[in-house]
Design an enzyme around this catalytic site. Structure first.
Site, PDB file in Angstrom:
ATOM      1  N   ASN A 192      22.444  -6.273 -11.189  1.00 28.40           N
ATOM      2  CA  ASN A 192      22.070  -5.387 -10.090  1.00 28.40           C
ATOM      3  C   ASN A 192      21.867  -3.958 -10.569  1.00 28.40           C
ATOM      4  O   ASN A 192      22.566  -3.478 -11.463  1.00 28.40           O
ATOM      5  CB  ASN A 192      23.160  -5.403  -9.016  1.00 28.40           C
ATOM      6  CG  ASN A 192      23.274  -6.760  -8.348  1.00 28.40           C
ATOM      7  OD1 ASN A 192      22.635  -7.029  -7.356  1.00 28.40           O
ATOM      8  ND2 ASN A 192      24.088  -7.636  -8.927  1.00 28.40           N
ATOM      9  N   GLU A 196       0.821  -1.212   0.000  1.00 26.87           N
ATOM     10  CA  GLU A 196       0.000   0.000   0.000  1.00 26.87           C
ATOM     11  C   GLU A 196       0.856   1.264   0.000  1.00 26.87           C
ATOM     12  O   GLU A 196       0.605   2.208  -0.763  1.00 26.87           O
ATOM     13  CB  GLU A 196      -0.925  -0.001   1.214  1.00 26.87           C
ATOM     14  CG  GLU A 196      -1.825   1.225   1.311  1.00 26.87           C
ATOM     15  CD  GLU A 196      -2.584   1.279   2.621  1.00 26.87           C
ATOM     16  OE1 GLU A 196      -3.641   1.926   2.655  1.00 26.87           O
ATOM     17  OE2 GLU A 196      -2.117   0.665   3.608  1.00 26.87           O
ATOM     18  N   GLU A 232      24.469 -17.437  -2.081  1.00 27.49           N
ATOM     19  CA  GLU A 232      25.191 -16.364  -2.758  1.00 27.49           C
ATOM     20  C   GLU A 232      26.357 -16.925  -3.568  1.00 27.49           C
ATOM     21  O   GLU A 232      27.104 -17.789  -3.100  1.00 27.49           O
ATOM     22  CB  GLU A 232      25.707 -15.365  -1.719  1.00 27.49           C
ATOM     23  CG  GLU A 232      26.210 -14.082  -2.309  1.00 27.49           C
ATOM     24  CD  GLU A 232      26.494 -13.044  -1.239  1.00 27.49           C
ATOM     25  OE1 GLU A 232      26.103 -11.877  -1.431  1.00 27.49           O
ATOM     26  OE2 GLU A 232      27.094 -13.383  -0.201  1.00 27.49           O
ATOM     27  N   LYS A 247      20.606 -13.733 -11.747  1.00 23.31           N
ATOM     28  CA  LYS A 247      20.650 -14.818 -10.752  1.00 23.31           C
ATOM     29  C   LYS A 247      19.857 -16.038 -11.206  1.00 23.31           C
ATOM     30  O   LYS A 247      19.921 -17.089 -10.567  1.00 23.31           O
ATOM     31  CB  LYS A 247      20.129 -14.301  -9.413  1.00 23.31           C
ATOM     32  CG  LYS A 247      21.037 -13.243  -8.788  1.00 23.31           C
ATOM     33  CD  LYS A 247      20.438 -12.630  -7.562  1.00 23.31           C
ATOM     34  CE  LYS A 247      21.386 -11.604  -6.951  1.00 23.31           C
ATOM     35  NZ  LYS A 247      21.708 -10.488  -7.869  1.00 23.31           N
TER      36      LYS A 247
END
Length: 638
Positions: free
Chosen positions: A459, A317, A557, A411
């Site tokens: 990224n 919201e 990772e 990724k």
């Protein structure tokens, strides 16, 4: 007085030019006759002035010569004076000839008078401006701060001009990367030396500020300048980016702090404007995840193409409220719908598509935080990123949407975490839907006319949940900065560039059978430890002030990300910053099996999700759930 002053100034300027005409013609007569004007020519001079002066004055007034201020006199003003004087030089002999006046006018005076008039009118304005600026600067010299400008190109020269008119800055000198410009003067400011001499000149001139004015310089050069500034404890500033300067959104005078985007050194994106207008202009466009980093930037750029309506779908919201306020403030003329909804809710999607009938869908809604999705949230990540994509895509097919663009990630290539594997599975779902045909699985529609486009990139600087905001907070607290591994690297690009290339991929024509995966040119990967050091320098500190601690790789990772898988070959596209992968997509039967598996499950543990994902995404390499980080300090060897 406020209303009268401009009129008084205009009257004084008009009187000055009126007198300048008399003086110019008088001097022309004097020069012609070696300062001994014959008596008969003296009489004719007085007579012709009755015709020449009103004629010249009417030309001056009709050309609007008295609308500007002398203190801002510049090249355009001199051009206007030249035009009026040239017109007068033509008009005077024409009038004298047409009226057949009984006067003696030396022909040399017809040429000398305009030149002298131009000199008097232009010269007096420039002298007045110089006097005013010198007087202004002499009053403000105590307040104006000396600054060194790095650069000697057109941007640096423009900056010098702007700063010399300011009350805040005084340009003490320029430093260049071009040895050919050493010792030259640019707009009155000397090029003192090379950029490597910055330390020496900062001490000599007692300068506390440096402005980098090289928007088109290489990443290495800008980084080198930043390192020198950090070494001597000066926080540098810079001019706007090359893209902003060319687009006219900003000017060189809008100096700002150096940002990480400035160190990326990426060339501006050249867009296929015709294709984007065809995709977006005058159409209804739907963006999911519209309150997120990528989603909100997509909305900003889509709005600049004047769509018929923009539909923003968001589950959060507050995020929706934020982007709604921005859209209303910046694009009030474009209709927009701000909708709360979940992409997993098919009924809500049907309601939205039936009411708004979008022509294109940009699907940016996803759970993307790697460590957060790795533990306790794996099943939710899988449902949101995979099932959410399926329900949205199926609804798009049902309503005949022209284009469906899925925002994916690097990724998803050879994934080692839940987030990456779920995004790879979402890619495969879109590819399967594109390839599907009528079969005995009732959940799979016939081959649609909807074109599926998948865009995969790395990224984005400053995006929500990324490393940049985290580093900023750690620096603000005084450190330390935590980096998982000394060798870890990532691809980075700016938020604007990412959104531009997503739109560009969406606008491209189908090259094969649809369902293409577009890979962005991410440049060279950046080591995270170098990024941390850059941020320390950009904060006006050095690595002795803020400690860097290595904590060990987090669950899921990888040390280095990839943009294409081992089984994917890439091909060029018409756009230099986009390539396309070529692989064998899954078929409709595979999709049926996946959907049946989802329907049989209620909620799975992290381990069960990881085990099952190895079946659906063969290249997924699950990592153990428990991972003990190792604390290590940065020794400076990296």
């Amino acid at each position: 007085m406020i209303a009268i002053k401009p009129r008084i100034r205009s009257f004084i300027a008009f009187a000055h030019d009126f007198l300048a005409v008399v003086i110019a013609w008088w001097l022309a007569y004097l020069f012609r006759f070696n300062f001994e004007i014959p008596s008969e020519y003296q009489q004719s001079f007085k007579y012709i002035l009755l015709w020449i002066v009103p004629l010249q004055a009417s030309i001056f007034y009709s050309f609007g010569l008295y609308r500007g201020l002398w203190r801002y006199a510049s090249l355009p003003d001199l051009k206007q004076i030249f035009l009026t004087v040239a017109l007068g030089a033509i008009a005077v002999p024409f009038v004298l000839y047409m009226l057949q006046l009984p006067v003696l006018v030396p022909r040399a005076a017809l040429f000398l008078a305009p030149m002298l008039l131009m000199l008097i009118m232009g010269g007096s304005r420039i002298v007045y401006r110089s006097w005013k600026e010198q007087r202004l600067y002499s009053l403000d010299d105590a307040k104006r701060q000396p600054v060194i400008v790095l650069g000697s190109g057109s941007t640096a020269v423009s900056l010098v001009k702007e700063l010399e008119r300011s009350r805040d800055w005084h340009v003490a000198g320029l430093l260049t990367d071009n040895p050919n410009k050493l010792g030259t003067h640019l707009h009155g400011v000397k090029v003192l030396g090379m950029i490597d001499d910055l330390v020496e000149w900062v001490e000599k001139l007692s300068v506390g500020h440096v402005i980098i004015a090289m928007p088109s310089a290489s990443q290495a050069l800008r980084r080198h300048a930043l390192e020198i500034c950090a070494r001597i404890g000066i926080k540098p500033m810079t001019v706007p980016s090359y893209v902003d300067l060319v687009s006219g959104r900003m000017t060189v005078s809008q100096i700002r702090n150096v940002e990480l985007d400035d160190l990326l050194g990426r060339a501006p994106v050249v867009l296929d404007m015709e294709g984007l207008h065809e995709l977006l202009t005058g159409k209804v466009i739907l963006v999911t995840g519209a309150g997120g980093s990528i989603g909100s930037e997509l909305c900003r750029q889509i709005l600049s193409f004047n769509p018929r309506q923009l539909v923003l779908l968001e589950l959060n919201e507050y995020a929706l409220y934020t982007i709604a306020e921005e859209c209303r403030a910046n694009f009030p003329e474009i209709p927009a719908a701000f909708l709360i909804g979940d992409v997993k809710d098919s009924a809500r999607l049907d309601q939205i598509f039936d009411q708004y009938r979008p022509a294109a869908v940009f699907h940016a809604a996803a759970y993307k935080h790697v460590p957060l999705m790795e533990h306790a949230n794996s099943w939710q990540a899988l449902k949101n990123n995979v099932l959410g994509t399926y329900h949205l895509a199926q609804t798009a097919i049902k309503y005949g949407i022209e284009k469906f663009v899925l925002i994916s990630t690097d990724k998803a290539v050879n994934p080692t975490n839940i987030m990456g594997a779920s995004k790879r599975l979402a890619e495969m779902v879109c590819q399967a839907l594109q390839q599907s045909v009528e079969n005995d699985c009732q959940q799979v529609a016939a081959k649609p006319r909807t074109d599926f486009v998948i865009v995969r990139f790395g990224n984005v600087l400053g995006s929500t949940g990324s490393v940049i905001p985290k580093f900023r907070e750690q620096i603000a607290r005084g450190g330390p900065i935590t980096v998982t591994h000394p060798a870890i690297s990532r691809y980075f690009m700016s938020l604007q560039e990412a959104a531009q290339l997503v739109l560009q991929a969406g606008a491209m024509d189908r090259t094969t059978t649809g369902g293409e995966i577009f890979i962005m040119d991410m440049g060279d990967p950046v080591k995270i430890v170098d990024l941390a050091k850059d941020m320390i320098r950009l904060s006006g500190l050095n690595e002795n002030d803020i400690e860097i601690v290595f904590t060990g790789l987090r669950p899921g990772e990888k040390l280095h990300e990839e943009l294409a898988g081992d089984n994917e070959s890439t091909l060029p596209t018409p756009h230099e910053k986009l390539r396309i992968t070529h692989s064998c997509p899954p078929n409709g039967q595979w999709l049926c099996s996946l959907l049946e598996w989802f329907s049989d499950q209620q909620a799975l543990s992290d381990e069960a999700v990881k085990m099952t994902l190895t079946t659906w995404v063969p290249e997924y390499l699950a990592q153990p759930s428990h991972h003990q980080p190792v604390m290590e300090k940065d020794t400076g060897s990296n």
